[in-house]
Design a protein around this motif. Structure first.
Motif, PDB file in Angstrom:
ATOM      1  N   MET A   1       0.836  -1.181   0.000  1.00 52.84           N
ATOM      2  CA  MET A   1       0.000   0.000   0.000  1.00 52.84           C
ATOM      3  C   MET A   1       0.876   1.237   0.000  1.00 52.84           C
ATOM      4  O   MET A   1       2.010   1.202   0.445  1.00 52.84           O
ATOM      5  CB  MET A   1      -0.912   0.004   1.211  1.00 52.84           C
ATOM      6  CG  MET A   1      -2.057  -0.932   1.035  1.00 52.84           C
ATOM      7  SD  MET A   1      -3.394  -0.519   2.067  1.00 52.84           S
ATOM      8  CE  MET A   1      -3.805  -2.159   2.573  1.00 52.84           C
ATOM      9  N   ILE A   2       0.302   2.337  -0.437  1.00 51.95           N
ATOM     10  CA  ILE A   2       1.015   3.596  -0.516  1.00 51.95           C
ATOM     11  C   ILE A   2       0.935   4.303   0.825  1.00 51.95           C
ATOM     12  O   ILE A   2      -0.129   4.394   1.433  1.00 51.95           O
ATOM     13  CB  ILE A   2       0.397   4.498  -1.608  1.00 51.95           C
ATOM     14  CG1 ILE A   2       0.512   3.828  -2.953  1.00 51.95           C
ATOM     15  CG2 ILE A   2       1.022   5.870  -1.630  1.00 51.95           C
ATOM     16  CD1 ILE A   2       1.918   3.565  -3.404  1.00 51.95           C
ATOM     17  N   PHE A  51      -7.080  -1.948  -7.860  1.00 47.98           N
ATOM     18  CA  PHE A  51      -7.060  -1.388  -9.201  1.00 47.98           C
ATOM     19  C   PHE A  51      -6.059  -2.148 -10.058  1.00 47.98           C
ATOM     20  O   PHE A  51      -4.935  -2.398  -9.629  1.00 47.98           O
ATOM     21  CB  PHE A  51      -6.629   0.088  -9.168  1.00 47.98           C
ATOM     22  CG  PHE A  51      -7.632   0.988  -8.530  1.00 47.98           C
ATOM     23  CD1 PHE A  51      -8.529   1.693  -9.310  1.00 47.98           C
ATOM     24  CD2 PHE A  51      -7.689   1.139  -7.157  1.00 47.98           C
ATOM     25  CE1 PHE A  51      -9.464   2.532  -8.741  1.00 47.98           C
ATOM     26  CE2 PHE A  51      -8.611   1.970  -6.570  1.00 47.98           C
ATOM     27  CZ  PHE A  51      -9.503   2.671  -7.365  1.00 47.98           C
ATOM     28  N   ASN A  52      -6.472  -2.518 -11.253  1.00 49.86           N
ATOM     29  CA  ASN A  52      -5.585  -3.065 -12.272  1.00 49.86           C
ATOM     30  C   ASN A  52      -5.783  -2.190 -13.506  1.00 49.86           C
ATOM     31  O   ASN A  52      -6.831  -2.240 -14.141  1.00 49.86           O
ATOM     32  CB  ASN A  52      -5.920  -4.520 -12.599  1.00 49.86           C
ATOM     33  CG  ASN A  52      -5.643  -5.421 -11.413  1.00 49.86           C
ATOM     34  OD1 ASN A  52      -4.532  -5.481 -10.924  1.00 49.86           O
ATOM     35  ND2 ASN A  52      -6.669  -6.097 -10.940  1.00 49.86           N
ATOM     36  N   LEU A  53      -4.797  -1.358 -13.794  1.00 45.42           N
ATOM     37  CA  LEU A  53      -4.864  -0.419 -14.904  1.00 45.42           C
ATOM     38  C   LEU A  53      -3.881  -0.847 -15.974  1.00 45.42           C
ATOM     39  O   LEU A  53      -2.686  -0.970 -15.702  1.00 45.42           O
ATOM     40  CB  LEU A  53      -4.524   0.996 -14.435  1.00 45.42           C
ATOM     41  CG  LEU A  53      -5.240   1.499 -13.182  1.00 45.42           C
ATOM     42  CD1 LEU A  53      -4.690   2.848 -12.749  1.00 45.42           C
ATOM     43  CD2 LEU A  53      -6.723   1.589 -13.430  1.00 45.42           C
ATOM     44  N   VAL A 101       2.535   4.404  -7.722  1.00 45.25           N
ATOM     45  CA  VAL A 101       1.752   3.301  -8.281  1.00 45.25           C
ATOM     46  C   VAL A 101       1.994   3.164  -9.774  1.00 45.25           C
ATOM     47  O   VAL A 101       2.198   2.064 -10.288  1.00 45.25           O
ATOM     48  CB  VAL A 101       0.248   3.490  -7.990  1.00 45.25           C
ATOM     49  CG1 VAL A 101      -0.575   2.420  -8.676  1.00 45.25           C
ATOM     50  CG2 VAL A 101      -0.007   3.474  -6.489  1.00 45.25           C
ATOM     51  N   LEU A 102       1.969   4.284 -10.485  1.00 47.62           N
ATOM     52  CA  LEU A 102       2.102   4.244 -11.945  1.00 47.62           C
ATOM     53  C   LEU A 102       3.545   4.459 -12.412  1.00 47.62           C
ATOM     54  O   LEU A 102       3.806   4.456 -13.610  1.00 47.62           O
ATOM     55  CB  LEU A 102       1.184   5.296 -12.585  1.00 47.62           C
ATOM     56  CG  LEU A 102      -0.303   5.131 -12.271  1.00 47.62           C
ATOM     57  CD1 LEU A 102      -1.098   6.275 -12.864  1.00 47.62           C
ATOM     58  CD2 LEU A 102      -0.813   3.787 -12.765  1.00 47.62           C
ATOM     59  N   LYS A 111       3.473   2.206 -21.259  1.00 51.71           N
ATOM     60  CA  LYS A 111       2.577   1.114 -21.618  1.00 51.71           C
ATOM     61  C   LYS A 111       2.820  -0.037 -20.646  1.00 51.71           C
ATOM     62  O   LYS A 111       3.956  -0.355 -20.310  1.00 51.71           O
ATOM     63  CB  LYS A 111       2.873   0.670 -23.053  1.00 51.71           C
ATOM     64  CG  LYS A 111       2.013  -0.452 -23.545  1.00 51.71           C
ATOM     65  CD  LYS A 111       2.376  -0.816 -24.982  1.00 51.71           C
ATOM     66  CE  LYS A 111       1.588  -2.015 -25.450  1.00 51.71           C
ATOM     67  NZ  LYS A 111       1.909  -2.363 -26.842  1.00 51.71           N
ATOM     68  N   GLY A 112       1.737  -0.657 -20.179  1.00 49.69           N
ATOM     69  CA  GLY A 112       1.876  -1.785 -19.258  1.00 49.69           C
ATOM     70  C   GLY A 112       0.725  -1.835 -18.279  1.00 49.69           C
ATOM     71  O   GLY A 112      -0.186  -1.012 -18.308  1.00 49.69           O
ATOM     72  N   THR A 113       0.788  -2.824 -17.381  1.00 46.64           N
ATOM     73  CA  THR A 113      -0.252  -3.032 -16.381  1.00 46.64           C
ATOM     74  C   THR A 113       0.275  -2.648 -15.009  1.00 46.64           C
ATOM     75  O   THR A 113       1.389  -3.022 -14.633  1.00 46.64           O
ATOM     76  CB  THR A 113      -0.725  -4.499 -16.380  1.00 46.64           C
ATOM     77  OG1 THR A 113      -1.255  -4.798 -17.676  1.00 46.64           O
ATOM     78  CG2 THR A 113      -1.799  -4.741 -15.333  1.00 46.64           C
ATOM     79  N   TYR A 114      -0.553  -1.924 -14.272  1.00 45.27           N
ATOM     80  CA  TYR A 114      -0.201  -1.443 -12.945  1.00 45.27           C
ATOM     81  C   TYR A 114      -1.307  -1.878 -11.989  1.00 45.27           C
ATOM     82  O   TYR A 114      -2.481  -1.651 -12.245  1.00 45.27           O
ATOM     83  CB  TYR A 114      -0.081   0.082 -12.950  1.00 45.27           C
ATOM     84  CG  TYR A 114       0.933   0.566 -13.949  1.00 45.27           C
ATOM     85  CD1 TYR A 114       2.246   0.791 -13.571  1.00 45.27           C
ATOM     86  CD2 TYR A 114       0.590   0.781 -15.288  1.00 45.27           C
ATOM     87  CE1 TYR A 114       3.197   1.218 -14.499  1.00 45.27           C
ATOM     88  CE2 TYR A 114       1.530   1.207 -16.211  1.00 45.27           C
ATOM     89  CZ  TYR A 114       2.826   1.422 -15.806  1.00 45.27           C
ATOM     90  OH  TYR A 114       3.760   1.839 -16.730  1.00 45.27           O
ATOM     91  N   SER A 115      -0.912  -2.518 -10.883  1.00 40.70           N
ATOM     92  CA  SER A 115      -1.879  -3.014  -9.901  1.00 40.70           C
ATOM     93  C   SER A 115      -1.555  -2.433  -8.539  1.00 40.70           C
ATOM     94  O   SER A 115      -0.378  -2.295  -8.180  1.00 40.70           O
ATOM     95  CB  SER A 115      -1.825  -4.539  -9.812  1.00 40.70           C
ATOM     96  OG  SER A 115      -2.177  -5.103 -11.050  1.00 40.70           O
TER      97      SER A 115
END
Length: 164
Positions: A1-2, A51-53, A101-102, A111-115
Motif C-alpha cells: 500500500m502507498i 485497481f488493475n490499470l 503506483v504508476l 505502456k503496461g499493467t499497474y496493480s
C-alpha cells in the motif's frame, strides 16, 4: 500500500465512511487509452480498492476531475462542487499515487499493467481532511489525457458520525 504520511492510521477524522457504489462510468473522450478492472472490499469501516490499470500506449496524465453530487433515493442528484486538477502530478494527494503506483514521476505512464490496493480512508482523509458534511454523496472521478480517457469511476459514499 502507498504511505500518504498520515501519522495515526486509526484516526481518519470525526466520521465513518461507507461505500454504496463503486462502478465504471463513461469518460468525456471518445477513445479509451486503458483497460481497467476494479474491486472494493471492506473490513468493518475500512475500505480497500483493488485497481488493475493497463495502459495501451505511453500516456501523459493531463487532468483529474472529481465532481461531488448529492444523493437522493440512491440516485445521483445535484452537483455540489467540482475539483479539477490540470497538473495532477503536483497535487498533494494524487502526486504520490501517480509517482509510486504508476511509476510516472513526470506524469507520463509507460505502456503496461499497474496493480495496487489502496486504503480509501487514507486517501479520502488526505483529500477531505475535516471538510465534509454528514450524508450520502456520489463522487465521479475521471482521469484523462488529451488523447483519451484513462479511467472514470462513480463512487457512492456515506459519511456518518464516528461514535466514541
Amino acid at each position: 500500500m502507498i504511505d500518504l504520511g498520515i501519522q495515526d492510521p486509526n484516526h481518519y477524522g470525526p466520521y465513518n465512511l461507507n461505500y454504496t457504489r463503486f462502478d465504471f462510468c463513461l469518460g468525456p473522450r471518445s477513445k479509451n487509452l486503458t483497460r481497467n478492472t476494479i474491486s472494493l472490499r471492506s473490513e468493518g469501516f475500512k475500505f480497500y480498492g483493488q485497481f488493475n490499470l493497463t495502459f495501451l500506449v505511453p500516456t501523459h496524465i493531463d487532468e483529474v476531475k472529481i465532481v461531488v453530487y448529492s444523493s437522493k433515493d440512491e440516485k445521483i442528484g445535484n452537483v455540489l462542487w467540482t475539483y479539477k486538477l490540470n497538473d495532477p502530478c503536483k497535487h498533494f494527494a494524487f502526486a504520490t499515487l501517480i509517482k509510486n503506483v504508476l511509476k510516472a514521476p513526470t506524469c507520463i505512464v509507460n505502456k503496461g499493467t499497474y496493480s495496487q490496493i489502496l486504503n480509501f480512508e487514507e486517501i479520502q482523509t488526505a483529500f477531505f481532511g475535516t471538510s465534509f458534511f454528514y450524508g450520502k454523496y456520489f463522487l465521479k472521478v475521471t482521469a484523462i489525457s488529451k488523447k483519451g480517457n484513462l479511467i472514470c469511476i462513480v463512487i457512492g459514499i456515506v459519511f456518518t458520525k464516528k461514535s466514541g
